[in-house]
Write an enzyme that holds these catalytic residues in place. Structure first.
Site, PDB file in Angstrom:
ATOM      1  N   GLN A 122       7.397  45.828-101.930  1.00  0.00           N
ATOM      2  CA  GLN A 122       7.519  45.616-103.370  1.00  0.00           C
ATOM      3  C   GLN A 122       8.189  44.282-103.703  1.00  0.00           C
ATOM      4  O   GLN A 122       8.172  43.844-104.848  1.00  0.00           O
ATOM      5  CB  GLN A 122       8.335  46.752-104.013  1.00  0.00           C
ATOM      6  CG  GLN A 122       7.953  48.156-103.565  1.00  0.00           C
ATOM      7  CD  GLN A 122       6.565  48.561-104.003  1.00  0.00           C
ATOM      8  OE1 GLN A 122       5.773  47.723-104.442  1.00  0.00           O
ATOM      9  NE2 GLN A 122       6.255  49.828-103.888  1.00  0.00           N
ATOM     10  N   HIS A 142       7.946  38.755-107.956  1.00  0.00           N
ATOM     11  CA  HIS A 142       9.103  39.594-108.297  1.00  0.00           C
ATOM     12  C   HIS A 142      10.395  38.787-108.159  1.00  0.00           C
ATOM     13  O   HIS A 142      11.227  38.758-109.061  1.00  0.00           O
ATOM     14  CB  HIS A 142       9.129  40.816-107.375  1.00  0.00           C
ATOM     15  CG  HIS A 142      10.322  41.695-107.566  1.00  0.00           C
ATOM     16  ND1 HIS A 142      10.323  42.785-108.409  1.00  0.00           N
ATOM     17  CD2 HIS A 142      11.562  41.649-107.027  1.00  0.00           C
ATOM     18  CE1 HIS A 142      11.506  43.367-108.374  1.00  0.00           C
ATOM     19  NE2 HIS A 142      12.277  42.694-107.550  1.00  0.00           N
ATOM     20  N   HIS A 146      10.603  35.929-110.775  1.00  0.00           N
ATOM     21  CA  HIS A 146      10.978  36.392-112.105  1.00  0.00           C
ATOM     22  C   HIS A 146      12.458  36.730-112.188  1.00  0.00           C
ATOM     23  O   HIS A 146      13.161  36.305-113.106  1.00  0.00           O
ATOM     24  CB  HIS A 146      10.159  37.616-112.494  1.00  0.00           C
ATOM     25  CG  HIS A 146      10.706  38.314-113.689  1.00  0.00           C
ATOM     26  ND1 HIS A 146      10.592  37.814-114.960  1.00  0.00           N
ATOM     27  CD2 HIS A 146      11.418  39.452-113.811  1.00  0.00           C
ATOM     28  CE1 HIS A 146      11.186  38.613-115.806  1.00  0.00           C
ATOM     29  NE2 HIS A 146      11.707  39.615-115.134  1.00  0.00           N
ATOM     30  N   LYS A 169       3.227  57.239-118.939  1.00  0.00           N
ATOM     31  CA  LYS A 169       3.468  56.044-118.141  1.00  0.00           C
ATOM     32  C   LYS A 169       2.651  54.837-118.588  1.00  0.00           C
ATOM     33  O   LYS A 169       3.172  53.743-118.782  1.00  0.00           O
ATOM     34  CB  LYS A 169       3.172  56.348-116.676  1.00  0.00           C
ATOM     35  CG  LYS A 169       3.225  55.131-115.772  1.00  0.00           C
ATOM     36  CD  LYS A 169       2.785  55.507-114.372  1.00  0.00           C
ATOM     37  CE  LYS A 169       2.736  54.277-113.502  1.00  0.00           C
ATOM     38  NZ  LYS A 169       2.302  54.579-112.138  1.00  0.00           N
ATOM     39  N   THR A 172       2.880  50.056-120.336  1.00  0.00           N
ATOM     40  CA  THR A 172       2.137  48.805-120.185  1.00  0.00           C
ATOM     41  C   THR A 172       1.583  48.332-121.522  1.00  0.00           C
ATOM     42  O   THR A 172       1.626  47.138-121.842  1.00  0.00           O
ATOM     43  CB  THR A 172       0.991  48.987-119.175  1.00  0.00           C
ATOM     44  OG1 THR A 172       1.521  49.477-117.945  1.00  0.00           O
ATOM     45  CG2 THR A 172       0.278  47.670-118.923  1.00  0.00           C
ATOM     46  N   GLN A 195       4.259  46.755-123.410  1.00  0.00           N
ATOM     47  CA  GLN A 195       4.563  45.425-122.909  1.00  0.00           C
ATOM     48  C   GLN A 195       3.594  44.381-123.454  1.00  0.00           C
ATOM     49  O   GLN A 195       4.000  43.279-123.842  1.00  0.00           O
ATOM     50  CB  GLN A 195       4.490  45.421-121.378  1.00  0.00           C
ATOM     51  CG  GLN A 195       5.524  46.286-120.683  1.00  0.00           C
ATOM     52  CD  GLN A 195       6.921  45.909-121.079  1.00  0.00           C
ATOM     53  OE1 GLN A 195       7.212  44.729-121.304  1.00  0.00           O
ATOM     54  NE2 GLN A 195       7.796  46.881-121.173  1.00  0.00           N
TER      55      GLN A 195
END
Length: 288
Positions: free
Chosen positions: A137, A142, A145, A199, A203, A206
């Site tokens: 992950q 990642h 950011h 869930k 998104t 966002q």
């Protein structure tokens, strides 16, 4: 080089927000850059080496408490952002930074500072990945950011602790309320999954968030407002990039998968990546 050094010294020594200049970690970028460098070193090198011959840590209770604290902080940030300006005084078209010591302006500056501290706290997201041996992950984006956000937040609290960009923080904190609630519930275990049907709507939220942020900052390029247009351009550019990434994620994981009629797991996602970087089907809050 001498010109660059002179420019840097002028910005750091003369362009700062006088209200926040003496606050912890604000006067110089050195401490923040040191924290970020340590974070990258731990996540890329020291952490994986330490965990190489160890079993993953069971951080169920830690994740529950961590996500609960994030929910509380997010609720508080939304409240402060609204009460300090966006609900009453601020203009959505043009809102310069008020560097005065008016109570509402100082209150907003403190909100920006808390937002900055939250970005440092969120570095723990990746640390938890390392300790739970979820190395797949920890992607470049990642890390990029999570390394970039504290720097951006530091720039905000150092130079622009209020005004136009703070709407981004209010909206982002509002999204975080739902996001960290989701991760907190999922951390309780698989028996909670039946209650987490919403869930994919995270998104969607966002995408809506970044559309608002893009529009809010892009229109500033065409207004006569006492706020730096280069900063508005960078904020709009960043929001546009995230619209593309979140849109691609939504199409790939929800629209195309529905067409193929492939079953999707309902595992939790990584809070840091899914909200502020690239959404992935991760298990940040899911218990081991």
């Amino acid at each position: 080089m001498s010109y660059i050094v002179e420019w840097y010294r002028d910005v750091i020594d003369n362009k700062y927000d006088p209200r926040t200049q003496d606050w912890l970690l604000v006067p110089s970028p050195g401490p923040v850059l040191t924290i970020i460098a340590t974070y990258i070193y731990f996540c890329v090198s020291a952490g994986p080496r330490y965990m190489k011959d160890k079993k993953p840590y069971n951080l169920k209770n830690t994740l529950i408490i961590y996500n609960f604290i994030q929910v509380l902080l997010s609720v508080y940030l939304v409240h402060e952002g609204l009460m300090a300006g966006w609900l009453y005084e601020y203009d959505f078209i043009c809102q310069p930074v008020d560097y005065s010591y008016k109570p509402s302006s100082v209150r907003m500056a403190r909100g920006v500072y808390l937002y900055f501290l939250c970005k440092l706290i969120e570095l723990l997201d990746t640390v938890f990945f390392v300790l739970r041996k979820k190395d797949r992950q920890i992607t470049f984006l990642h890390l990029y950011h999570h390394s970039l956000m504290p720097v951006c937040a530091w720039i905000g609290v150092k130079f622009f602790a209020g005004g136009h960009p703070t709407l981004l923080g209010v909206i982002n904190a509002f999204i975080h309320v739902f996001m960290y609630t989701y991760y907190m519930l999922s951390a309780f275990g698989p028996h909670m999954q039946k209650y987490l049907w919403w869930k994919k709507h995270l998104t969607t939220m966002q995408i809506v968030q970044f559309i608002i942020v893009f529009s809010h900052n892009f229109q500033m390029l065409f207004t006569n407002c006492n706020f730096p247009k280069p900063l508005s351009f960078l904020l709009a550019l960043n929001a546009g990039l995230f619209i593309y990434m979140f849109g691609s994620f939504y199409v790939k994981n929800y629209l195309k998968s529905k067409i193929r009629q492939e079953p999707k797991t309902n595992g939790a996602t990584n809070s840091a990546v899914s909200v502020d970087a690239i959404p992935n089907e991760l298990d940040h809050g899911k218990s081991d």
